[in-house]
Design an enzyme around this catalytic site. Structure first.
Site, PDB file in Angstrom:
ATOM      1  N   LYS A  22     -27.848  25.589  -0.230  1.00 36.23           N
ATOM      2  CA  LYS A  22     -27.912  24.101  -0.360  1.00 36.23           C
ATOM      3  C   LYS A  22     -29.412  23.829  -1.282  1.00 36.23           C
ATOM      4  O   LYS A  22     -29.750  23.301  -2.132  1.00 36.23           O
ATOM      5  CB  LYS A  22     -28.747  23.654   0.813  1.00 36.23           C
ATOM      6  CG  LYS A  22     -28.991  22.476   0.771  1.00 36.23           C
ATOM      7  CD  LYS A  22     -29.596  21.476   2.051  1.00 36.23           C
ATOM      8  CE  LYS A  22     -30.894  21.866   2.600  1.00 36.23           C
ATOM      9  NZ  LYS A  22     -32.449  21.149   2.383  1.00 36.23           N
ATOM     10  N   ASN A  23     -30.729  25.091  -1.070  1.00 32.00           N
ATOM     11  CA  ASN A  23     -31.913  24.869  -2.009  1.00 32.00           C
ATOM     12  C   ASN A  23     -31.928  25.864  -3.429  1.00 32.00           C
ATOM     13  O   ASN A  23     -32.724  25.941  -3.703  1.00 32.00           O
ATOM     14  CB  ASN A  23     -33.024  25.340  -0.832  1.00 32.00           C
ATOM     15  CG  ASN A  23     -33.360  24.548   0.418  1.00 32.00           C
ATOM     16  OD1 ASN A  23     -33.279  23.534  -0.002  1.00 32.00           O
ATOM     17  ND2 ASN A  23     -34.106  25.199   1.158  1.00 32.00           N
ATOM     18  N   CYS A 117     -42.321  13.138   6.142  1.00 33.84           N
ATOM     19  CA  CYS A 117     -41.096  14.295   6.749  1.00 33.84           C
ATOM     20  C   CYS A 117     -41.858  14.357   7.955  1.00 33.84           C
ATOM     21  O   CYS A 117     -42.804  14.893   9.009  1.00 33.84           O
ATOM     22  CB  CYS A 117     -41.228  15.103   5.541  1.00 33.84           C
ATOM     23  SG  CYS A 117     -39.989  16.113   6.267  1.00 33.84           S
ATOM     24  N   ARG A 122     -46.249  16.257   3.409  1.00 41.90           N
ATOM     25  CA  ARG A 122     -45.714  17.283   2.515  1.00 41.90           C
ATOM     26  C   ARG A 122     -45.885  16.563   1.324  1.00 41.90           C
ATOM     27  O   ARG A 122     -45.001  15.942  -0.012  1.00 41.90           O
ATOM     28  CB  ARG A 122     -43.848  17.165   2.786  1.00 41.90           C
ATOM     29  CG  ARG A 122     -43.789  17.677   3.841  1.00 41.90           C
ATOM     30  CD  ARG A 122     -42.305  17.769   3.912  1.00 41.90           C
ATOM     31  NE  ARG A 122     -41.137  19.364   2.759  1.00 41.90           N
ATOM     32  CZ  ARG A 122     -40.278  19.154   3.086  1.00 41.90           C
ATOM     33  NH1 ARG A 122     -39.488  18.033   3.387  1.00 41.90           N
ATOM     34  NH2 ARG A 122     -39.632  19.671   1.981  1.00 41.90           N
ATOM     35  N   ASP A 308     -37.483  28.009   7.032  1.00 41.44           N
ATOM     36  CA  ASP A 308     -36.667  27.291   7.555  1.00 41.44           C
ATOM     37  C   ASP A 308     -35.843  28.069   9.124  1.00 41.44           C
ATOM     38  O   ASP A 308     -35.195  27.530   9.536  1.00 41.44           O
ATOM     39  CB  ASP A 308     -35.279  27.702   6.302  1.00 41.44           C
ATOM     40  CG  ASP A 308     -36.702  26.840   5.292  1.00 41.44           C
ATOM     41  OD1 ASP A 308     -35.416  26.190   3.846  1.00 41.44           O
ATOM     42  OD2 ASP A 308     -37.425  25.226   6.486  1.00 41.44           O
ATOM     43  N   ARG A 400     -26.933  17.586   7.111  1.00 41.85           N
ATOM     44  CA  ARG A 400     -27.407  17.751   5.877  1.00 41.85           C
ATOM     45  C   ARG A 400     -27.479  19.352   5.064  1.00 41.85           C
ATOM     46  O   ARG A 400     -27.594  19.549   3.768  1.00 41.85           O
ATOM     47  CB  ARG A 400     -29.290  17.372   5.764  1.00 41.85           C
ATOM     48  CG  ARG A 400     -29.559  16.054   6.609  1.00 41.85           C
ATOM     49  CD  ARG A 400     -30.123  15.427   6.258  1.00 41.85           C
ATOM     50  NE  ARG A 400     -30.699  15.262   5.059  1.00 41.85           N
ATOM     51  CZ  ARG A 400     -32.382  15.323   5.325  1.00 41.85           C
ATOM     52  NH1 ARG A 400     -33.110  14.884   5.656  1.00 41.85           N
ATOM     53  NH2 ARG A 400     -33.161  15.811   3.151  1.00 41.85           N
TER      54      ARG A 400
HETATM   55  C1  EPZ Z   1     -38.674  24.056  -0.299  1.00 42.33           C
HETATM   56  O1  EPZ Z   1     -39.288  22.861   0.496  1.00 42.33           O
HETATM   57  C2  EPZ Z   1     -37.337  23.934   0.463  1.00 42.33           C
HETATM   58  N1  EPZ Z   1     -36.449  22.868  -0.053  1.00 42.33           N
HETATM   59  C3  EPZ Z   1     -37.620  23.665   2.345  1.00 42.33           C
HETATM   60  O2  EPZ Z   1     -36.499  23.062   3.038  1.00 42.33           O
HETATM   61  C4  EPZ Z   1     -38.604  24.823   2.650  1.00 42.33           C
HETATM   62  O3  EPZ Z   1     -39.090  24.944   4.248  1.00 42.33           O
HETATM   63  C5  EPZ Z   1     -39.868  24.894   1.716  1.00 42.33           C
HETATM   64  O4  EPZ Z   1     -39.472  25.172  -0.090  1.00 42.33           O
HETATM   65  C6  EPZ Z   1     -41.025  26.371   1.496  1.00 42.33           C
HETATM   66  O5  EPZ Z   1     -39.666  27.433   2.079  1.00 42.33           O
HETATM   67  C7  EPZ Z   1     -35.200  23.197  -0.694  1.00 42.33           C
HETATM   68  O6  EPZ Z   1     -35.549  23.591  -1.328  1.00 42.33           O
HETATM   69  C8  EPZ Z   1     -34.652  21.604  -1.199  1.00 42.33           C
HETATM   70  P1  EPZ Z   1     -42.730  23.701  -0.740  1.00 42.33           P
HETATM   71  P2  EPZ Z   1     -40.272  22.463  -0.421  1.00 42.33           P
HETATM   72  O7  EPZ Z   1     -43.292  22.968  -1.763  1.00 42.33           O
HETATM   73  O8  EPZ Z   1     -40.130  23.134  -2.264  1.00 42.33           O
HETATM   74  C9  EPZ Z   1     -47.355  22.436  -0.021  1.00 42.33           C
HETATM   75  C10 EPZ Z   1     -34.013  22.854   4.311  1.00 42.33           C
HETATM   76  O9  EPZ Z   1     -34.832  23.105   5.741  1.00 42.33           O
HETATM   77  N2  EPZ Z   1     -46.946  21.639  -0.943  1.00 42.33           N
HETATM   78  O10 EPZ Z   1     -42.897  25.216  -0.640  1.00 42.33           O
HETATM   79  O11 EPZ Z   1     -41.051  20.723  -0.295  1.00 42.33           O
HETATM   80  C11 EPZ Z   1     -46.400  21.772   1.698  1.00 42.33           C
HETATM   81  O12 EPZ Z   1     -46.644  20.466   1.988  1.00 42.33           O
HETATM   82  C12 EPZ Z   1     -35.896  22.428   3.855  1.00 42.33           C
HETATM   83  O13 EPZ Z   1     -33.950  23.691   4.059  1.00 42.33           O
HETATM   84  C13 EPZ Z   1     -48.480  20.824  -1.011  1.00 42.33           C
HETATM   85  O14 EPZ Z   1     -49.268  21.124  -0.542  1.00 42.33           O
HETATM   86  O15 EPZ Z   1     -41.390  22.747   0.172  1.00 42.33           O
HETATM   87  C14 EPZ Z   1     -46.011  22.932   1.958  1.00 42.33           C
HETATM   88  O16 EPZ Z   1     -47.048  22.579   3.133  1.00 42.33           O
HETATM   89  C15 EPZ Z   1     -37.132  22.013   4.633  1.00 42.33           C
HETATM   90  N3  EPZ Z   1     -48.732  20.001  -2.800  1.00 42.33           N
HETATM   91  C16 EPZ Z   1     -46.582  23.774   0.923  1.00 42.33           C
HETATM   92  O17 EPZ Z   1     -46.578  23.596  -0.161  1.00 42.33           O
HETATM   93  C17 EPZ Z   1     -47.284  20.222  -2.982  1.00 42.33           C
HETATM   94  O18 EPZ Z   1     -47.015  19.217  -4.527  1.00 42.33           O
HETATM   95  C18 EPZ Z   1     -45.107  24.613   1.194  1.00 42.33           C
HETATM   96  O19 EPZ Z   1     -44.212  23.211   0.507  1.00 42.33           O
HETATM   97  C19 EPZ Z   1     -45.832  21.043  -3.013  1.00 42.33           C
HETATM   98  C20 EPZ Z   1     -46.430  21.299  -1.375  1.00 42.33           C
END
Ligand code: EPZ
Length: 421
Positions: A22-23, A117, A122, A308, A400
């Site tokens: 998916k990702n 969320c 996030r 995840d 999803r």
């Molecule tokens: C991706 O989300 C995945 N989703 C998530 O999978 C996964 O949990 C996550 O990466 C971490 O591995 C997709 O790929 C579609 P991040 P993403 O930005 O990119 C902070 C699932 O279950 N952050 O890597 O949104 C954030 O809050 C989903 O399939 C900021 O502070 O996650 C988090 O604590 C859920 N500012 C950390 O970084 C930003 O602008 C990592 O989040 C962006 C992120």
């Protein structure tokens, strides 16, 4: 609405075909906005999130449809619209992946802020910072992020955040940089296999990206990209989920299509628990010794243990012979499954970003409520081993990210059925 009815106790045995990731599918589908001509994607899973993104892309002038073989064909037919509205983005956060492609190809991107969320805070500040470093002007309009620029320019960008790298922020900046003037270097880039798959797709379309899979990405901007044919990588989180299903039920599963290289941190922890993981011709064979050992797990960005799979690992450790500990370092509040697992007789105590898990002899069936995608997978896993019947409500969460999970589980011996409320 639907729920799952699961009677626990069956040992799982057989072959599980692993679906595409998916990702990886979501950012690659969004990247088709950048591309002239047709893109053909193989192994795109049939998931609610994928169908949802197709609707959004349709609104943005990208036609997408599957052929008889299931391959997805995507083609930009109209570049007028640059607004990804709240109504669509609020339903699926990964919609923010259209931001970089719209800005780079159509010089304007108006994307709704995703909002709250279930798994925690996030923000998308790193996405905005990275795209502004390429020269975008940023404005906040009625809950939307508005980015504009006539021509993006390559830059050196540090993309590290409070919890380390960001997967979709890396994706957005990487996609935008492919059509920018000059060279871009992204430091502290996400190294996830899904980012590597995105970079490989873009390079096949004519981009010039190097360093994918490492924290430093180098992108030489090009003037245009042309459609190509690409196969999506297998879903490593689905692999991890079924590995835990085999371990919990003292079963033996062959996970067809699983890629060992993508799951080393998962294999490392599960082997510590006592799970037997062997490479097989078409994937992996997973079985477990009767006794599950307690372990400590800390989630981290790739190549660390994936957040995840945190909830699913917690379900497993509920049955370990002793006390375990899980610390969530990516989404520190990602624990809505704790209360539901305790309803099934688990002994879990949360203290900040850490949960202490006191192993119990058995879990018991109960009505439980899914709160998000991976929490719902954990409840299904717990139900497979629980005494009696469990009803998992709100299974739309699991649809999803898992393709017909109840059919795959039933095919290897689980007593599970989907019931209309
Ligand atoms: C991706 O989300 C995945 N989703 C998530 O999978 C996964 O949990 C996550 O990466 C971490 O591995 C997709 O790929 C579609 P991040 P993403 O930005 O990119 C902070 C699932 O279950 N952050 O890597 O949104 C954030 O809050 C989903 O399939 C900021 O502070 O996650 C988090 O604590 C859920 N500012 C950390 O970084 C930003 O602008 C990592 O989040 C962006 C992120």
């Amino acid at each position: 609405m639907q729920h799952f009815e699961i009677v626990g106790g069956n040992r799982l045995k057989g072959v599980v075909p692993i679906s595409g990731a998916k990702n990886a599918s979501l950012p690659i589908m969004a990247a088709s906005i950048l591309v002239d001509g047709e893109t053909i994607l193989h192994n795109v899973p049939d998931l609610a999130d994928v169908r949802h993104l197709q609707v959004l892309l349709g609104r943005l002038g990208v036609k997408s449809q599957r052929d008889d073989s299931g391959a997805m064909h995507l083609r930009v037919e109209d570049e007028m619209n640059t607004h990804a509205e709240y109504e669509l983005v609020s339903k699926m956060r990964a919609s923010v992946c259209v931001m970089g492609p719209l800005l780079a190809k159509r010089k304007r991107a108006q994307v709704s802020m995703p909002g709250g969320c279930a798994i925690g805070d996030r923000p998308i500040d790193m996405h905005i910072q990275g795209l502004c470093a390429l020269g975008a002007e940023f404005e906040f309009v009625n809950g939307d992020v508005l980015l504009r620029n006539k021509k993006l320019t390559g830059a050196d960008i540090f993309l590290g955040g409070p919890f380390g790298s960001s997967v979709t922020a890396t994706a957005n900046v990487l996609m935008a940089a492919t059509l920018a003037d000059g060279r871009t270097i992204i430091e502290s880039a996400a190294c996830e296999p899904e980012i590597v798959d995105l970079a490989n797709y873009l390079n096949a379309c004519g981009a010039r990206i190097a360093g994918q899979g490492t924290p430093q990405l180098t992108i030489e901007g090009v003037s245009s990209l042309t459609g190509t044919e690409h196969r999506i990588i297998p879903d490593r989180i689905e692999v991890g989920t079924f590995m835990i299903a085999a371990a919990l039920t003292n079963g033996e599963l062959e996970l067809q299509g699983a890629q060992f290289e993508h799951i080393r941190a998962i294999v490392d922890r599960l082997r510590q628990v006592g799970v037997i993981v062997e490479r097989a011709e078409k994937g992996l064979i997973v079985s477990s010794s009767r006794r599950l050992e307690p372990v400590q797990i800390t989630t981290q960005p790739y190549p660390g243990f994936p957040t995840d799979l945190q909830a699913q690992a917690m379900a497993l450790l509920c049955l370990a012979d002793g006390n375990s500990m899980i610390t969530e370092k990516v989404f520190p509040d990602r624990f809505l499954h704790v209360g539901e697992l305790n309803r099934m007789g688990a002994h879990l105590r949360k203290a900040g970003p850490t949960v202490m898990i006191e192993g119990v002899k058995r879990l018991v069936g109960a009505p439980v409520m899914a709160s998000d995608l991976r929490a719902s997978a954990a409840l299904v896993l717990a139900a497979l081993i629980a005494k009696g019947t469990t009803q998992v409500q709100r299974v739309y969460h699991i649809d999803r990210g898992y393709e017909t999970i109840e059919r795959k589980l039933a095919a290897v011996g689980a007593n599970i059925r989907r019931v209309q409320d």
